[in-house]
Write an enzyme that holds these catalytic residues in place. Structure first.
Site, short mmCIF file in Angstrom:
data_model
loop_
_atom_site.label_atom_id
_atom_site.label_comp_id
_atom_site.label_asym_id
_atom_site.label_seq_id
_atom_site.Cartn_x
_atom_site.Cartn_y
_atom_site.Cartn_z
N ASP A 185 37.51 34.81 48.94
CA ASP A 185 36.13 34.93 48.44
C ASP A 185 36.12 35.80 47.18
OD1 ASP A 185 34.57 33.52 50.43
OD2 ASP A 185 35.00 35.16 51.80
N LEU A 200 33.03 30.51 47.18
CA LEU A 200 33.88 29.87 48.17
C LEU A 200 33.08 29.56 49.43
CD1 LEU A 200 36.90 29.07 48.05
CD2 LEU A 200 37.27 30.88 49.72
#
Length: 344
Positions: free
Chosen positions: A68, A111
């Site tokens: 992320d 993400l």
């Protein structure tokens, strides 16, 4: 053989010499480039130090994985040369304000589906581009109808980019040999009559009654009011669910439910629901909370959550009817009403 249209050619044809469209094209090109780097990073996985392990929580309280953070960094780096007024990331507490005289604002989920990293399943990146608001208005506080473009990248067997510039939906696949996105499907339309639905059935006991009613109709199969057998899908990745709907039709449901933290839905309006709704509607489908059209909602905060029901228009409309008319379940077929013989 005719050469496939590249993403940059498509963006150039759409933009022409229009300053606003050129700004959008510049942003999409930068985002698409960042997605190539993210795809490479995902492909290397643990070899690049990506473990899929949590590293804390993001600004909105969700677990934050190492990828992320890396994906967020790669996108921000790619956008440095793009003129934008404000930038909002799901991983950041507040928007980054750069130059409010610039023509566009950009929101992104670096993400999506990061819980799938350690199981090597499909994940992706989602983005939305809106026109810069008038002086005195805050960025990212207007309805989804103000979007200029939206898209998402899917990191699966192929890396593909789904894109709408407000005139239909096109899909581009990354040619790994020359790092170029090439068109594989133009003017995508969601199939209307597909017998698939996607929902996390483990939460059945927490759902509102209209959602239970719809799933009960699907489970009843050919003997029920839908008069067909349905297959259930659930990947746990919004981009993967959306891509499947664009390819095969069906409906995706991530409803609000009675659990703590889920009463207003769970997906983010700015980063997830707005761009997905724009794409789905441009492909002939619908997107709703069950009671309201997603694109008509104006965010109160950049991390606002909402329920999301999207896909083939007939199925979304059926879910909406069950929400707005308490008697709709029994009107279809008495045997399958809430008090009927085949209650599920």
């Amino acid at each position: 053989m005719t050469l496939a249209l590249t993403l940059r050619q498509h963006l150039g044809q759409n933009a022409g010499k229009d300053p606003l469209r050129l700004a959008v094209a510049s942003a999409v090109d930068a985002l698409a480039t960042a997605c190539i780097d993210i795809a490479d990073l995902i492909g290397r996985g643990a070899l690049a130090g990506i473990t899929g392990q949590a590293q804390g929580r993001n600004a909105d309280g969700d677990l934050q994985k190492d990828l992320d953070v890396r994906a967020d960094e790669l996108i921000r780096q790619a956008l440095k040369s793009v003129p934008f007024a404000a930038l909002a990331s799901e991983e950041a507490e507040a928007p980054e304000i750069r130059d409010m005289t610039a023509p566009i604002c950009i929101a992104f989920d670096p993400l999506d589906g990061s819980s799938n990293i350690d199981s090597n399943m499909t994940i992706g990146t989602i983005f939305s581009i809106v026109v810069t608001p008038l002086e005195g208005q805050a960025a990212f506080t207007r309805p989804g109808t103000t979007q200029l473009a939206a898209g998402f990248a899917v990191y699966g067997p192929q890396t593909s980019l789904v894109l709408t510039l407000g005139d239909g939906v096109d899909i581009f696949t990354l040619d790994r040999d020359d790092k170029t996105y090439k068109a594989v499907r133009r003017r995508v339309q969601i199939p209307v009559d597909t017998a698939e639905y996607a929902i996390n059935a483990s939460n059945h006991r927490h759902w509102e009654q209209p959602v239970r009613d719809f799933i009960a109709e699907c489970l009843a199969g050919v003997d029920g009011p839908r008069s067909k057998d349905f297959n259930m899908r659930w990947i746990g990745s919004l981009v993967a669910e959306a891509y499947r709907i664009l390819a095969r039709g069906g409906v995706f449901l991530y409803p609000a439910d009675a659990r703590e933290g889920y009463t207003d839905g769970r997906l983010r309006l700015v980063y997830e629901a707005h761009p997905m709704a724009f794409i789905v509607e441009q492909a002939g489908g619908a997107a709703s909370t069950g009671r309201e059209r997603i694109l008509e909602l104006a965010p109160r905060t950049i991390h606002q959550r909402v329920p999301l029901i999207m896909g083939s228009i007939e199925k979304v409309r059926r879910v909406e009817l069950l929400h707005t008319d308490p008697n709709a379940a029994s009107k279809t077929a008495p045997l399958f009403g809430r008090r009927g013989l085949f209650q599920v």
